[in-house]
Design a protein around this motif. Structure first.
Motif, PDB file in Angstrom:
ATOM      1  N   LEU B  82      66.709  27.542  35.614  1.00 18.90           N
ATOM      2  CA  LEU B  82      65.623  27.413  36.588  1.00 18.90           C
ATOM      3  C   LEU B  82      66.091  26.623  37.802  1.00 18.90           C
ATOM      4  O   LEU B  82      65.769  26.949  38.948  1.00 18.90           O
ATOM      5  CB  LEU B  82      64.418  26.718  35.948  1.00 18.90           C
ATOM      6  CG  LEU B  82      63.650  27.513  34.890  1.00 18.90           C
ATOM      7  CD1 LEU B  82      62.649  26.619  34.171  1.00 18.90           C
ATOM      8  CD2 LEU B  82      62.935  28.705  35.513  1.00 18.90           C
ATOM      9  N   MET B  83      66.870  25.578  37.546  1.00 19.66           N
ATOM     10  CA  MET B  83      67.361  24.759  38.653  1.00 19.66           C
ATOM     11  C   MET B  83      68.266  25.569  39.567  1.00 19.66           C
ATOM     12  O   MET B  83      68.219  25.421  40.783  1.00 19.66           O
ATOM     13  CB  MET B  83      68.152  23.589  38.103  1.00 19.66           C
ATOM     14  CG  MET B  83      67.263  22.543  37.492  1.00 19.66           C
ATOM     15  SD  MET B  83      68.296  21.304  36.717  1.00 19.66           S
ATOM     16  CE  MET B  83      67.417  19.868  37.178  1.00 19.66           C
ATOM     17  N   LYS B  84      69.106  26.397  38.953  1.00 19.47           N
ATOM     18  CA  LYS B  84      70.012  27.195  39.777  1.00 19.47           C
ATOM     19  C   LYS B  84      69.231  28.198  40.618  1.00 19.47           C
ATOM     20  O   LYS B  84      69.500  28.365  41.814  1.00 19.47           O
ATOM     21  CB  LYS B  84      71.026  27.925  38.883  1.00 19.47           C
ATOM     22  CG  LYS B  84      72.070  26.983  38.310  1.00 19.47           C
ATOM     23  CD  LYS B  84      73.004  27.684  37.327  1.00 19.47           C
ATOM     24  CE  LYS B  84      73.808  26.668  36.532  1.00 19.47           C
ATOM     25  NZ  LYS B  84      74.376  27.242  35.302  1.00 19.47           N
ATOM     26  N   VAL B  85      68.266  28.850  39.996  1.00 19.40           N
ATOM     27  CA  VAL B  85      67.477  29.835  40.734  1.00 19.40           C
ATOM     28  C   VAL B  85      66.694  29.148  41.865  1.00 19.40           C
ATOM     29  O   VAL B  85      66.661  29.625  42.997  1.00 19.40           O
ATOM     30  CB  VAL B  85      66.507  30.570  39.788  1.00 19.40           C
ATOM     31  CG1 VAL B  85      65.630  31.521  40.572  1.00 19.40           C
ATOM     32  CG2 VAL B  85      67.284  31.335  38.723  1.00 19.40           C
ATOM     33  N   ALA B  86      66.081  28.025  41.547  1.00 21.47           N
ATOM     34  CA  ALA B  86      65.295  27.311  42.552  1.00 21.47           C
ATOM     35  C   ALA B  86      66.195  26.861  43.695  1.00 21.47           C
ATOM     36  O   ALA B  86      65.823  26.960  44.872  1.00 21.47           O
ATOM     37  CB  ALA B  86      64.600  26.110  41.917  1.00 21.47           C
ATOM     38  N   LYS B 139      47.142  23.078  43.444  1.00 21.23           N
ATOM     39  CA  LYS B 139      48.503  23.527  43.752  1.00 21.23           C
ATOM     40  C   LYS B 139      48.921  24.650  42.815  1.00 21.23           C
ATOM     41  O   LYS B 139      48.442  24.731  41.700  1.00 21.23           O
ATOM     42  CB  LYS B 139      49.485  22.363  43.618  1.00 21.23           C
ATOM     43  CG  LYS B 139      49.398  21.387  44.773  1.00 21.23           C
ATOM     44  CD  LYS B 139      50.562  20.408  44.711  1.00 21.23           C
ATOM     45  CE  LYS B 139      50.419  19.304  45.745  1.00 21.23           C
ATOM     46  NZ  LYS B 139      51.430  18.262  45.572  1.00 21.23           N
ATOM     47  N   PRO B 140      49.828  25.507  43.273  1.00 20.00           N
ATOM     48  CA  PRO B 140      50.260  26.637  42.454  1.00 20.00           C
ATOM     49  C   PRO B 140      50.807  26.196  41.102  1.00 20.00           C
ATOM     50  O   PRO B 140      51.399  25.130  40.972  1.00 20.00           O
ATOM     51  CB  PRO B 140      51.368  27.277  43.293  1.00 20.00           C
ATOM     52  CG  PRO B 140      51.026  26.921  44.687  1.00 20.00           C
ATOM     53  CD  PRO B 140      50.445  25.541  44.606  1.00 20.00           C
ATOM     54  N   LEU B 141      50.564  27.054  40.131  1.00 19.13           N
ATOM     55  CA  LEU B 141      50.925  26.755  38.752  1.00 19.13           C
ATOM     56  C   LEU B 141      51.344  28.046  38.090  1.00 19.13           C
ATOM     57  O   LEU B 141      50.631  29.042  38.160  1.00 19.13           O
ATOM     58  CB  LEU B 141      49.682  26.191  38.043  1.00 19.13           C
ATOM     59  CG  LEU B 141      49.747  25.992  36.535  1.00 19.13           C
ATOM     60  CD1 LEU B 141      50.692  24.850  36.200  1.00 19.13           C
ATOM     61  CD2 LEU B 141      48.356  25.684  35.997  1.00 19.13           C
ATOM     62  N   ILE B 306      57.412  30.139  43.837  1.00 21.85           N
ATOM     63  CA  ILE B 306      57.736  29.867  45.240  1.00 21.85           C
ATOM     64  C   ILE B 306      56.948  30.794  46.162  1.00 21.85           C
ATOM     65  O   ILE B 306      56.455  30.368  47.213  1.00 21.85           O
ATOM     66  CB  ILE B 306      59.259  29.973  45.475  1.00 21.85           C
ATOM     67  CG1 ILE B 306      59.979  28.866  44.694  1.00 21.85           C
ATOM     68  CG2 ILE B 306      59.590  29.867  46.959  1.00 21.85           C
ATOM     69  CD1 ILE B 306      61.488  28.856  44.839  1.00 21.85           C
ATOM     70  N   ASP B 307      56.787  32.034  45.765  1.00 22.24           N
ATOM     71  CA  ASP B 307      55.965  32.939  46.573  1.00 22.24           C
ATOM     72  C   ASP B 307      54.547  32.398  46.700  1.00 22.24           C
ATOM     73  O   ASP B 307      53.946  32.421  47.777  1.00 22.24           O
ATOM     74  CB  ASP B 307      55.942  34.339  45.955  1.00 22.24           C
ATOM     75  CG  ASP B 307      57.267  35.063  46.150  1.00 22.24           C
ATOM     76  OD1 ASP B 307      58.094  34.588  46.953  1.00 22.24           O
ATOM     77  OD2 ASP B 307      57.486  36.098  45.496  1.00 22.24           O
ATOM     78  N   GLY B 313      52.920  35.362  47.906  1.00 21.10           N
ATOM     79  CA  GLY B 313      52.802  35.971  46.586  1.00 21.10           C
ATOM     80  C   GLY B 313      51.863  37.172  46.609  1.00 21.10           C
ATOM     81  O   GLY B 313      51.220  37.451  47.612  1.00 21.10           O
ATOM     82  N   PRO B 314      51.805  37.857  45.490  1.00 22.02           N
ATOM     83  CA  PRO B 314      50.911  39.006  45.380  1.00 22.02           C
ATOM     84  C   PRO B 314      49.461  38.556  45.492  1.00 22.02           C
ATOM     85  O   PRO B 314      49.131  37.408  45.196  1.00 22.02           O
ATOM     86  CB  PRO B 314      51.210  39.560  43.991  1.00 22.02           C
ATOM     87  CG  PRO B 314      51.873  38.450  43.248  1.00 22.02           C
ATOM     88  CD  PRO B 314      52.567  37.611  44.263  1.00 22.02           C
ATOM     89  N   GLU B 315      48.620  39.483  45.917  1.00 19.08           N
ATOM     90  CA  GLU B 315      47.186  39.195  46.036  1.00 19.08           C
ATOM     91  C   GLU B 315      46.610  38.759  44.701  1.00 19.08           C
ATOM     92  O   GLU B 315      45.931  37.751  44.595  1.00 19.08           O
ATOM     93  CB  GLU B 315      46.443  40.469  46.475  1.00 19.08           C
ATOM     94  CG  GLU B 315      46.715  40.898  47.899  1.00 19.08           C
ATOM     95  CD  GLU B 315      46.081  39.944  48.894  1.00 19.08           C
ATOM     96  OE1 GLU B 315      44.866  39.686  48.764  1.00 19.08           O
ATOM     97  OE2 GLU B 315      46.805  39.451  49.783  1.00 19.08           O
TER      98      GLU B 315
END
Lengths: 334, 334
Positions: B82-86, B139-141, B306-307, B313-315
């Motif tokens: 996850l850290m690498k992707v982020a 906040k997003p979750l 992140i989207d 992000g998607p609707e």
DNA sequence: TCTTCCAGTTACATCGTTGCAGAAATATCC
DNA sequence: GGATATTTCTGCAACGATGTAACTGGAAGA
């Protein structure tokens, strides 16, 4: 949106600064006033804004932890422990993976990562002492591991050489005479690899044996590398009756490969590792290894770093702390 | 001490705001001006102050990752990924260990941890959907794992039931008829344990077998628990010819204990796990298991989070994504 | 020539907190 | 009782960035 100190101040009928004073345990506040403020805080559900506090105070109450790869069991266990210890003192830990590249290590040492933290727990693998000294930006720094032993830096480490000697001696004490060692790094004398190799050689000498370079295989400290190292050894026809993996993952990779090849462990070849990761206890056979005092390392490194940050550390610069170790004799090398 | 935007502005002979505009890629800046500013930045070695930027912008560019224990191999490998992707998208990951207590999970969801992050990757183990909905602060979750499948939340998960059915069927296909299952949680139907148990039972039914409660042993998902679970099974005298550990650590603990007791794996008892941690490949014998698509999970969960943070992000709310799985047939259950 | 428009730049306020200095209230001293 | 400490509280500035609005100068249009 969020409740601010100003809202609390208004609700409590005091000034903004008084609220701040209450939160920072300022000495001279009348109990009644303090209570009013605390009540208002509770009523509004106020929580301090950490970002604003950081900007103003210059402190983030975060420690940086720089290591090569969090998925390596030793680092995962260490990180978990460091976080718990830090948490008990009111700090968080922000982890940065360097992938053991010079570039990433430098970036972690100076770049924006540094800004986010009040101090660093740093495992240098590629950087030398002078690189670190040059890059080090004034904030407290405690080195973990052993690649750098330099009087300029605080260092928390383990008894690599003594422990490696002890475990090698244990292998020899059961009558083994040809102990292969996996995970050597070429030319390293100050890193974990070099120090453990030294202990290995001391044990040989103490037992009246010569060091045989054919028995020392260079490889990364990973399971797959340990497996191929031992395969290489078998293929080369070099005789050996024991294997010392310079860390547990290498030893476990070797253990796996030996069993795949039908070599009996420990009857034909005994195996020992180093680190005592949880997995070692549950390998089949369970892995004889060295427990390098991880609790002590975590406790003391975080303690020292936080003391430095808060200015309550010891006078002496460049403290060098060594945790004690214990052998864990298990079935892979009884 | 540190170089500020003001210093850069002075050096470049422009206003503070122009420097800010350059850094934020504001459209209308004369190339000559931009160059002057960039030169000054380079000359002074300016780096933006992230704390100040956060305070002003309300964004930290950090993702929170809440999990029970970072030292568990599955979580360690996941966190590393996850850290690498982020990192590839310019975000850092701040990890919080909940120790699987309700209290800690709640604190991570609402408390100061939340403030430090722009969004959360959350593995709920003790909290139910309504707890999360109540605590969730705008906040997003993105939920990881499966304890909560609720249309209100984004969720990235794996095919627990299908994969468990597939691996159980694999065990049965070799003629095994008494498959013990380790790591059941009492009464769980929506968590990883419950879903995998369901797949196990479906496989039994498909093979025309009855579910025998004596074969299902309740235990934590740890090596030591797996070991004692299998010991308990042996002691109780229940017959079994295969073991399905609901995750790899449980299976590996069981594998160890069986071998300690002199039970031959896979000849007398076959073993399968779930997760495909690196260790599984190198167990002796190597562990048959399910690879639950960790890369895909990491990629998609971070991407989605992140989207959402960036509003791209998607609707649809409450997206539910499932990664694909693969069986890894190895020596513990060929 | 005067207005209009827009690119390019700037000044100022602001995010939410803490440090500093000082004011106000109360206690202490001779 | 008046000067001096001490306690309690307050206002303002500052941390270093970004958003808003306004200003400047030159080109285009009437």
């Amino acid at each position: 949106m969020a409740v601010t100190m100003n809202d609390v101040a208004r609700a409590a009928g005091v000034s903004l600064k008084t609220v701040s004073n209450v939160l920072n345990d300022y000495e001279f506040i009348r109990p009644a006033t303090k209570q009013k403020v605390l009540d208002a805080i509770a009523a509004l559900g106020y929580e301090a804004n950490l970002t604003a506090r950081s900007l103003r105070s210059g402190k983030t109450r975060m420690l940086g932890l720089v290591l090569s790869d969090l998925s390596a069991p030793y680092y995962a266990e260490l990180a978990s422990l460091l976080m718990k210890v830090a948490s008990a003192r009111g700090y968080r830990v922000l982890v940065e993976q360097s992938a053991a590249t010079k570039e990433n290590e430098l970036a972690a040492l100076q770049g924006q990562f540094r800004q986010l933290t009040d101090g660093l727990l740093f495992t240098p693998l590629e950087l030398g002492p002078d690189d670190v000294a040059a890059a080090q930006g004034g904030k407290p720094l405690v080195l973990l591991g052993e690649h750098i032993a330099d009087p300029r830096f605080d260092l928390v480490t383990m008894k690599n050489t003594e422990a490696a000697q002890a475990i090698t001696s244990h292998l020899l004490s059961s009558g083994r005479r040809r102990v292969a060692v996996l995970g050597a790094a070429p030319g390293d004398t100050t890193g974990s690899s070099g120090l453990r190799m030294l202990g290995y050689r001391q044990a040989l000498t103490a037992a009246g044996l010569e060091f045989d370079p054919d028995l020392a295989v260079l490889c990364q400290w990973r399971r797959d590398a340990g497996a191929s190292a031992v395969r290489q050894l078998l293929d080369s026809g070099v005789q050996f009756d024991a294997v010392f993996g310079l860390n547990d993952t290498v030893a476990l990779g070797a253990l796996h490969e030996l069993q795949m090849q039908g070599v009996k462990v420990p009857e034909e070849v005994a195996i020992a590792g180093f680190d005592d990761i949880d997995e070692a206890r549950f390998a089949s056979p369970s892995l004889t290894t060295v427990a390098p005092g991880m609790d002590e390392i975590a406790e003391r490194s975080v303690g020292l770093l936080i003391d430095r940050i808060e200015g309550t550390g010891p006078e002496a610069e460049g403290l060098q702390l060594e945790a004690g170790f214990e052998l864990r004799i298990r079935d892979s090398a009884p």
